[in-house]
Design a protein around this motif. Structure first.
Motif, short mmCIF file in Angstrom:
data_model
loop_
_atom_site.label_atom_id
_atom_site.label_comp_id
_atom_site.label_asym_id
_atom_site.label_seq_id
_atom_site.Cartn_x
_atom_site.Cartn_y
_atom_site.Cartn_z
N ILE A 79 -19.89 19.77 -9.32
CA ILE A 79 -19.09 19.65 -8.10
C ILE A 79 -19.86 20.13 -6.87
N ASP A 80 -20.83 21.03 -7.05
CA ASP A 80 -21.62 21.51 -5.92
C ASP A 80 -22.44 20.39 -5.29
N ARG A 81 -22.69 19.34 -6.07
CA ARG A 81 -23.49 18.22 -5.56
C ARG A 81 -22.62 17.07 -5.07
N VAL A 82 -21.30 17.21 -5.17
CA VAL A 82 -20.39 16.18 -4.69
C VAL A 82 -19.83 16.64 -3.34
N GLU A 83 -20.39 16.11 -2.26
CA GLU A 83 -19.98 16.52 -0.91
C GLU A 83 -18.69 15.84 -0.48
N SER A 84 -18.46 14.64 -0.98
CA SER A 84 -17.22 13.92 -0.67
C SER A 84 -16.97 12.88 -1.75
N THR A 85 -15.74 12.47 -1.85
CA THR A 85 -15.36 11.45 -2.83
C THR A 85 -14.09 10.78 -2.33
N ASP A 86 -13.79 9.63 -2.88
CA ASP A 86 -12.58 8.93 -2.46
C ASP A 86 -11.36 9.32 -3.29
N ILE A 87 -11.60 9.52 -4.58
CA ILE A 87 -10.49 9.80 -5.49
C ILE A 87 -10.93 10.90 -6.46
N VAL A 88 -10.09 11.91 -6.62
CA VAL A 88 -10.31 12.93 -7.64
C VAL A 88 -9.19 12.80 -8.67
N ILE A 89 -9.55 12.80 -9.94
CA ILE A 89 -8.55 12.73 -11.01
C ILE A 89 -8.76 13.92 -11.94
N VAL A 90 -7.70 14.70 -12.12
CA VAL A 90 -7.72 15.78 -13.12
C VAL A 90 -6.95 15.27 -14.33
N PRO A 91 -7.59 15.17 -15.50
CA PRO A 91 -6.93 14.59 -16.68
C PRO A 91 -5.96 15.59 -17.33
N SER A 92 -5.35 15.17 -18.43
CA SER A 92 -4.43 16.03 -19.16
C SER A 92 -5.13 17.31 -19.60
N LEU A 93 -4.41 18.41 -19.48
CA LEU A 93 -4.92 19.71 -19.89
C LEU A 93 -4.05 20.25 -21.03
N ARG A 104 -8.55 30.98 -12.93
CA ARG A 104 -9.72 30.88 -13.80
C ARG A 104 -10.79 29.94 -13.25
N TYR A 105 -10.41 29.05 -12.33
CA TYR A 105 -11.36 28.05 -11.82
C TYR A 105 -11.39 28.08 -10.29
N PRO A 106 -11.76 29.20 -9.69
CA PRO A 106 -11.74 29.28 -8.22
C PRO A 106 -12.68 28.28 -7.54
N ARG A 107 -13.84 28.02 -8.15
CA ARG A 107 -14.77 27.05 -7.54
C ARG A 107 -14.17 25.66 -7.54
N LEU A 108 -13.54 25.28 -8.65
CA LEU A 108 -12.91 23.97 -8.72
C LEU A 108 -11.78 23.84 -7.70
N VAL A 109 -10.96 24.87 -7.60
CA VAL A 109 -9.83 24.83 -6.68
C VAL A 109 -10.31 24.72 -5.24
N ASP A 110 -11.33 25.49 -4.88
CA ASP A 110 -11.89 25.39 -3.52
C ASP A 110 -12.47 24.01 -3.27
N TRP A 111 -13.16 23.47 -4.27
CA TRP A 111 -13.74 22.13 -4.14
C TRP A 111 -12.65 21.08 -3.96
N LEU A 112 -11.57 21.20 -4.71
CA LEU A 112 -10.45 20.25 -4.58
C LEU A 112 -9.87 20.28 -3.17
N ARG A 113 -9.74 21.47 -2.61
CA ARG A 113 -9.23 21.58 -1.23
C ARG A 113 -10.19 20.89 -0.25
N GLU A 134 -2.77 24.65 -7.94
CA GLU A 134 -3.39 25.89 -7.47
C GLU A 134 -3.93 25.75 -6.06
N THR A 135 -4.17 24.53 -5.61
CA THR A 135 -4.67 24.33 -4.25
C THR A 135 -3.62 24.64 -3.20
N GLY A 136 -2.35 24.64 -3.60
CA GLY A 136 -1.26 24.82 -2.64
C GLY A 136 -0.88 23.55 -1.91
N LEU A 137 -1.63 22.47 -2.13
CA LEU A 137 -1.40 21.23 -1.39
C LEU A 137 -0.12 20.51 -1.84
#
Length: 345
Positions: A79-93, A104-113, A134-137
């Motif tokens: 995710i550190d190398r993905v500066e922008s994207t059109d669509i993000v999909i989080v699959p079943s957990l 547990r995933y603060p980097r992911l949550v910040d990246w999603l925001r 977790e993003t609050g969005l």
């Protein structure tokens, strides 16, 4: 601009970041990857360059990642190398044991925001909403999540209004917050995205090619009723335990009241406060649930099932069944009954 107009003006491929994390299940992640890549994989376009989506599996660390299913999935880009994207999909957990543990995933949550701020759609399949929330969005927004996780999700994220009976919920000012419900409703989410960005014809072609389903009846027929029992009212809990095996008797509400040590008005008030349902509505849900099992597992005529669960009037039973499940008893049996080829000889 209408969705059809948006789709018709699309020329460049949309980048799709499919998030892999240790809690993810293999089936949903791989299924989404294959279907959204199908234009190139299955020859639906002349060249891969004309495919409407460019799908990448992204995560916190590049390389093989062990999933909740017990198998590894390669993370193609961090995710550190993905500066922008059109669509993000989080699959079943897979949400186990004590439930979803936030933080547990603060980097992911910040990246999603960040991705959302830069214009990306945020999409969840099934329980993927636990991470996205977790993003609050999604606070103050409508969403859907697997009905098996609905109570747990509501306890962790009370600010999100969930509709577990709905297949797909699209929210946000830009229609950029997309959630799909239980399990294979990722079919509906992916087909929606294909229709939105590549057109309805492409979505129909993929639905035929993969035999994907649009769950047009919603998820109510799939949901199993479980009465609330963690309310702390011992008198009502005792009534519920009795009712679980005696719901088919004549006048079960009157019987419960007689068996309790409460006055009728007090009993009904406490029952509703404890379970969230009036006693007669609770009885009806238990009866319909038993009728569903009989329709699924037997060839018993509908009128006989009606009588066995406590209704002498078959017409009333049919109306109640359809109002509760969204399907007539015969249609429900056709959808969920065990097919002949799968029954023991």
């Amino acid at each position: 601009m209408s969705r059809s107009a948006r789709a018709s003006t699309v020329s460049a491929a949309r980048h799709v970041a499919l998030v892999a994390l240790p809690d993810a299940g293999m089936a949903t992640l791989a299924g989404i990857y294959d279907v959204m890549n199908a234009h190139a994989l299955m020859g639906l376009v002349n060249t891969p360059a004309r495919a409407p989506f460019q799908v990448e599996i992204v995560g916190e660390v590049e390389g093989p990642l062990g999933l909740a299913s017990g198998v590894e999935m390669p993370v193609q880009r961090t995710i550190d190398r993905v500066e922008s994207t059109d669509i993000v999909i989080v699959p079943s957990l897979l949400v186990r044991g004590a439930g979803w543990q936030t933080g547990r995933y603060p980097r992911l949550v910040d990246w999603l925001r960040r991705m959302h701020a830069r214009g990306a759609l945020l999409c969840s399949a099934c329980s993927g909403l636990f991470l996205l929330a977790e993003t609050g969005l999604f606070d103050g927004k409508d969403a859907t999540v697997h009905f098996a996780y609905a109570r747990q999700f509501a306890a962790v994220y009370p600010a999100v209004t969930i509709h577990p009976e709905r297949v797909l919920v699209i929210a946000g000012q830009r229609e950029e917050l997309i959630s799909s419900g239980a399990s294979t409703t990722w079919h509906d989410m992916v087909l929606y995205l294909v229709a939105r960005f590549a057109g309805a014809t492409d979505a129909q072609a993929l639905a035929r090619l993969f035999a994907l389903q649009w769950h047009q009846d919603g998820l109510t027929p799939y949901m199993t009723f479980e009465g609330k029992v963690d309310h702390g009212d011992a008198e009502i809990a005792a009534a519920q335990r009795w009712l679980a095996t005696h719901f088919a008797v004549a006048s079960p509400v009157d019987e419960m009241i007689k068996r309790s040590r409460l006055a009728e008005r007090t009993f009904k008030r406490r029952f509703t406060a404890a379970t969230g349902m009036a006693p007669i509505a609770y009885v009806q849900r238990l009866r319909i649930e038993d009728a569903k099992r009989r329709l699924e597992r037997t060839d018993t005529p509908v009128d006989e099932i009606s009588w066995r669960v406590g209704y002498e009037d078959g017409a009333f039973f049919r109306r109640l069944f359809k109002r509760t499940t969204g399907m007539a008893p015969g249609a429900y049996r056709k959808r969920f009954g065990i097919p002949d080829f799968a029954r023991p000889s």
